[in-house]
Design a protein around this motif. Structure first.
Motif, PDB file in Angstrom:
ATOM      1  N   ARG A   1       0.823  -1.209   0.000  1.00 34.53           N
ATOM      2  CA  ARG A   1       0.000   0.000   0.000  1.00 34.53           C
ATOM      3  C   ARG A   1       0.856   1.257   0.000  1.00 34.53           C
ATOM      4  NH1 ARG A   1      -4.938   1.442   4.276  1.00 34.53           N
ATOM      5  NH2 ARG A   1      -5.450   3.480   3.355  1.00 34.53           N
ATOM      6  N   GLU A   2       1.920   1.260   0.799  1.00 36.24           N
ATOM      7  CA  GLU A   2       2.814   2.424   0.835  1.00 36.24           C
ATOM      8  C   GLU A   2       3.462   2.657  -0.527  1.00 36.24           C
ATOM      9  OE1 GLU A   2       4.365   2.349   5.485  1.00 36.24           O
ATOM     10  OE2 GLU A   2       5.348   1.091   3.982  1.00 36.24           O
ATOM     11  N   ILE A   3       3.895   1.592  -1.174  1.00 40.31           N
ATOM     12  CA  ILE A   3       4.517   1.732  -2.493  1.00 40.31           C
ATOM     13  C   ILE A   3       3.506   2.229  -3.514  1.00 40.31           C
ATOM     14  CG2 ILE A   3       5.646   0.492  -4.379  1.00 40.31           C
ATOM     15  CD1 ILE A   3       6.852  -1.381  -2.275  1.00 40.31           C
ATOM     16  N   GLU A   4       2.314   1.653  -3.497  1.00 36.08           N
ATOM     17  CA  GLU A   4       1.283   2.041  -4.465  1.00 36.08           C
ATOM     18  C   GLU A   4       0.849   3.486  -4.267  1.00 36.08           C
ATOM     19  OE1 GLU A   4      -1.583  -0.954  -3.727  1.00 36.08           O
ATOM     20  OE2 GLU A   4      -0.440  -2.531  -4.754  1.00 36.08           O
ATOM     21  N   GLU A   5       0.741   3.940  -3.011  1.00 32.02           N
ATOM     22  CA  GLU A   5       0.359   5.326  -2.750  1.00 32.02           C
ATOM     23  C   GLU A   5       1.451   6.284  -3.236  1.00 32.02           C
ATOM     24  OE1 GLU A   5      -0.473   5.595   1.400  1.00 32.02           O
ATOM     25  OE2 GLU A   5      -2.514   4.791   1.209  1.00 32.02           O
TER      26      GLU A   5
ATOM     27  N   GLU B   1       3.573   5.681  -5.684  1.00 26.87           N
ATOM     28  CA  GLU B   1       3.540   5.676  -7.149  1.00 26.87           C
ATOM     29  C   GLU B   1       2.378   6.517  -7.670  1.00 26.87           C
ATOM     30  OE1 GLU B   1       5.567   1.375  -8.264  1.00 26.87           O
ATOM     31  OE2 GLU B   1       3.451   1.423  -7.700  1.00 26.87           O
ATOM     32  N   ALA B   2       1.233   6.451  -6.997  1.00 29.79           N
ATOM     33  CA  ALA B   2       0.068   7.234  -7.424  1.00 29.79           C
ATOM     34  C   ALA B   2       0.325   8.731  -7.284  1.00 29.79           C
ATOM     35  CB  ALA B   2      -1.152   6.826  -6.600  1.00 29.79           C
ATOM     36  N   ASN B   3       1.077   9.117  -6.253  1.00 28.53           N
ATOM     37  CA  ASN B   3       1.372  10.536  -6.029  1.00 28.53           C
ATOM     38  C   ASN B   3       2.458  11.060  -6.945  1.00 28.53           C
ATOM     39  OD1 ASN B   3      -0.502  10.743  -3.938  1.00 28.53           O
ATOM     40  ND2 ASN B   3       0.989  10.140  -2.379  1.00 28.53           N
ATOM     41  N   MET B   4       3.337  10.187  -7.397  1.00 27.00           N
ATOM     42  CA  MET B   4       4.512  10.632  -8.134  1.00 27.00           C
ATOM     43  C   MET B   4       4.405  10.466  -9.646  1.00 27.00           C
ATOM     44  SD  MET B   4       7.609   9.309  -5.676  1.00 27.00           S
ATOM     45  CE  MET B   4       8.855  10.000  -6.749  1.00 27.00           C
ATOM     46  N   PHE B   5       3.647   9.483 -10.080  1.00 28.88           N
ATOM     47  CA  PHE B   5       3.656   9.140 -11.498  1.00 28.88           C
ATOM     48  C   PHE B   5       2.286   9.325 -12.128  1.00 28.88           C
ATOM     49  CE2 PHE B   5       6.773   5.978  -9.637  1.00 28.88           C
ATOM     50  CZ  PHE B   5       7.884   6.733  -9.950  1.00 28.88           C
ATOM     51  N   GLY B   6       2.313   9.302 -13.464  1.00 31.61           N
ATOM     52  CA  GLY B   6       1.072   9.323 -14.202  1.00 31.61           C
ATOM     53  C   GLY B   6       0.434   7.943 -14.226  1.00 31.61           C
ATOM     54  N   GLU B   7      -0.732   7.858 -14.787  1.00 35.05           N
ATOM     55  CA  GLU B   7      -1.461   6.590 -14.843  1.00 35.05           C
ATOM     56  C   GLU B   7      -0.654   5.553 -15.626  1.00 35.05           C
ATOM     57  OE1 GLU B   7      -5.814   4.832 -16.266  1.00 35.05           O
ATOM     58  OE2 GLU B   7      -5.409   6.993 -16.306  1.00 35.05           O
ATOM     59  N   GLY B   8      -0.539   4.357 -15.066  1.00 38.50           N
ATOM     60  CA  GLY B   8       0.165   3.270 -15.725  1.00 38.50           C
ATOM     61  C   GLY B   8       1.656   3.263 -15.491  1.00 38.50           C
ATOM     62  N   GLU B   9       2.204   4.274 -14.800  1.00 42.88           N
ATOM     63  CA  GLU B   9       3.637   4.323 -14.521  1.00 42.88           C
ATOM     64  C   GLU B   9       3.918   3.773 -13.126  1.00 42.88           C
ATOM     65  OE1 GLU B   9       5.539   7.986 -16.939  1.00 42.88           O
ATOM     66  OE2 GLU B   9       4.313   8.575 -15.235  1.00 42.88           O
ATOM     67  N   SER B  10       5.097   3.209 -12.959  1.00 39.79           N
ATOM     68  CA  SER B  10       5.457   2.651 -11.664  1.00 39.79           C
ATOM     69  C   SER B  10       6.982   2.619 -11.541  1.00 39.79           C
ATOM     70  CB  SER B  10       4.894   1.235 -11.501  1.00 39.79           C
ATOM     71  OG  SER B  10       5.443   0.369 -12.480  1.00 39.79           O
ATOM     72  N   LEU B  11       7.459   2.252 -10.366  1.00 43.70           N
ATOM     73  CA  LEU B  11       8.891   2.097 -10.157  1.00 43.70           C
ATOM     74  C   LEU B  11       9.419   0.922 -10.966  1.00 43.70           C
ATOM     75  CD1 LEU B  11       9.068   2.447  -6.261  1.00 43.70           C
ATOM     76  CD2 LEU B  11       9.860   4.132  -7.931  1.00 43.70           C
ATOM     77  N   PRO B  12      10.703   0.940 -11.342  1.00 37.46           N
ATOM     78  CA  PRO B  12      11.301  -0.261 -11.951  1.00 37.46           C
ATOM     79  C   PRO B  12      11.135  -1.444 -11.001  1.00 37.46           C
ATOM     80  CG  PRO B  12      12.761   1.616 -12.224  1.00 37.46           C
ATOM     81  CD  PRO B  12      11.655   2.073 -11.312  1.00 37.46           C
ATOM     82  N   GLY B  13      10.906  -2.614 -11.554  1.00 40.66           N
ATOM     83  CA  GLY B  13      10.586  -3.781 -10.748  1.00 40.66           C
ATOM     84  C   GLY B  13      11.631  -4.145  -9.724  1.00 40.66           C
ATOM     85  N   ASP B  14      12.915  -4.009 -10.076  1.00 43.64           N
ATOM     86  CA  ASP B  14      13.956  -4.401  -9.117  1.00 43.64           C
ATOM     87  C   ASP B  14      14.016  -3.452  -7.925  1.00 43.64           C
ATOM     88  OD1 ASP B  14      14.888  -2.327 -10.695  1.00 43.64           O
ATOM     89  OD2 ASP B  14      16.889  -3.167 -10.991  1.00 43.64           O
ATOM     90  N   LEU B  15      13.796  -2.156  -8.155  1.00 41.74           N
ATOM     91  CA  LEU B  15      13.769  -1.199  -7.058  1.00 41.74           C
ATOM     92  C   LEU B  15      12.555  -1.440  -6.161  1.00 41.74           C
ATOM     93  CD1 LEU B  15      14.888   1.277  -5.636  1.00 41.74           C
ATOM     94  CD2 LEU B  15      13.729   2.713  -7.320  1.00 41.74           C
TER      95      LEU B  15
END
Length: 388
Positions: free
Chosen positions: A112-116, A118-132
């Motif tokens: 939940r912390e990671i998803e929140e 990502e939602a605050n920092m990125f546009g729709e459909g964007e996320s952190l690189p998987g390894d990070l």
């Protein structure tokens, strides 16, 4: 046909099942009750747990463990084993050599912390690189306690000193206009980024060049966060990085397989490091750490004192600059059985690669005779440069 499938000898059936990848092995349990029981035998799942989830211990239920890890970390399966093993190596080393830094490793970030974030920092459909993302689910960076506790260690030259921390999720800021995310930093302003640009640099770990347009090109520190963490784990486990017992910090100057020379009992080794945050388009900045010592087994009659230094600095074009001076960084260390002295200094090159070597002049205590101790040549090499 059903009868034939039920009557395959268990040993034969499990031999067949051992060739199946995890998804198909799990699916085979649907054939019938006989196959369902056969497909959960512990030895069938042991190698899958080892390969995918870095589970090296003996378990009574490897199948159950695999299913549970798949439920929790299934999206990270491409990275998990490598990152978990790197973290395990780092944890083991820190617990032995630097327990005060081990205590700064933060607990996992929740989904939940990671998803929140990502939602605050990125546009729709964007996320952190998987390894990070995977690493954050093992350790959410460091709890920032004291300067000197940086996981990635310290280097110093004169008054310039950088101690590098792994950033926790809470310190992540919205990426810059060039989509760079700070994943490590020092208290003096050094920043290491993960590139989020959709292109050749995506997921790479980089540092910026000092220039009129720092976002045009960058220094490539590592191809991915996964490789950055693996390299750090290797440097620790191989004792290439060591603890500086005077400062209680991890020393980033290499200590293994480094240039080394002995002259009349005086031993000298050299460890360079590239300093990207001080480098620009015309000068590549390097620091180097020199260790000078004399073995306890040497004779007391070999006592001597360093009086002069002579360096030959060669850039990538073959141009040579010679430097002469008294002592080293203002000191004139004495060498005698058991003596040790080290110092750090720096130099700049016009090219991204070059060499440095020379001699130190020593004067014998008893006779006053002078001799030249070889300072072995070492290579100065910057990180690769690439487009951002």
């Amino acid at each position: 046909r059903q009868k034939t499938m039920d009557t395959i000898p268990l040993e034969t059936l499990q031999k067949i099942l051992s060739y199946l990848p995890p998804r198909e092995l799990q699916s085979s349990r649907r054939v019938n009750h006989y196959w369902k029981d056969a497909a959960v035998e512990n030895h069938l799942w042991k190698r899958h747990c080892h390969r995918d989830w870095a589970i090296d211990d003996h378990l009574d239920d490897f199948h159950g463990s695999y299913v549970e890890h798949m439920r929790r970390f299934g999206s990270d399966i491409a990275y998990y084993a490598s990152i978990r093993r790197s973290w395990r190596t780092i944890e083991d080393w820190l617990s032995r050599e630097a327990p005060h830094i081990f205590m700064t490793l933060a607990p996992p970030a929740t989904d939940r912390e990671i998803e929140e974030m990502e939602a605050n920092m990125f546009g729709e459909g964007e996320s952190l690189p998987g390894d990070l993302r995977c690493s954050l689910r093992i350790h959410n960076g460091q709890l920032l306690v004291n300067d000197g506790d940086g996981l990635f260690g310290t280097y110093q030259a004169y008054s310039y000193r950088a101690n590098i921390f792994l950033a926790p999720l809470e310190s992540y800021k919205k990426p810059t206009r060039s989509k760079l995310l700070v994943i490590a930093f020092s208290t003096i302003g050094k920043k290491i980024y993960c590139s989020l640009n959709q292109g050749p640099s995506y997921g790479k770990i980089i540092e910026l060049r000092k220039s009129l347009d720092p976002f045009k090109e960058c220094f490539i520190v590592a191809d991915s966060f996964q490789s950055l963490l693996a390299e750090h784990a290797l440097n620790l486990s191989s004792n290439n990085y060591t603890m500086d017992r005077e400062t209680d910090e991890i020393c980033r100057y290499g200590a293994v397989n480094i240039p080394h020379a002995v002259t009349r009992g005086v031993e000298i080794s050299c460890s360079p490091i590239f300093i990207p945050e001080r480098s620009d388009t015309t000068t590549f900045f390097f620091a180097y750490h020199i260790r000078i010592w004399m073995s306890k087994e040497r004779s007391a009659s070999e006592e001597c004192q360093l009086t002069m230094r002579h360096w030959k600095i060669t850039n990538g074009h073959g141009n040579v600059e010679e430097v002469h001076g008294e002592g080293v960084v203002g000191f004139f260390p004495k060498m005698y059985p058991g003596a040790y002295f080290s110092y750090s200094s720096c130099c700049g090159l016009e090219t991204p690669i070059g060499t440095m070597g020379g001699t130190f002049t020593f004067r014998m205590k008893e006779s006053g005779e002078e001799f030249e101790a070889v300072v072995p040549e070492f290579t100065l090499r910057s990180y690769p440069i690439g487009p951002l």
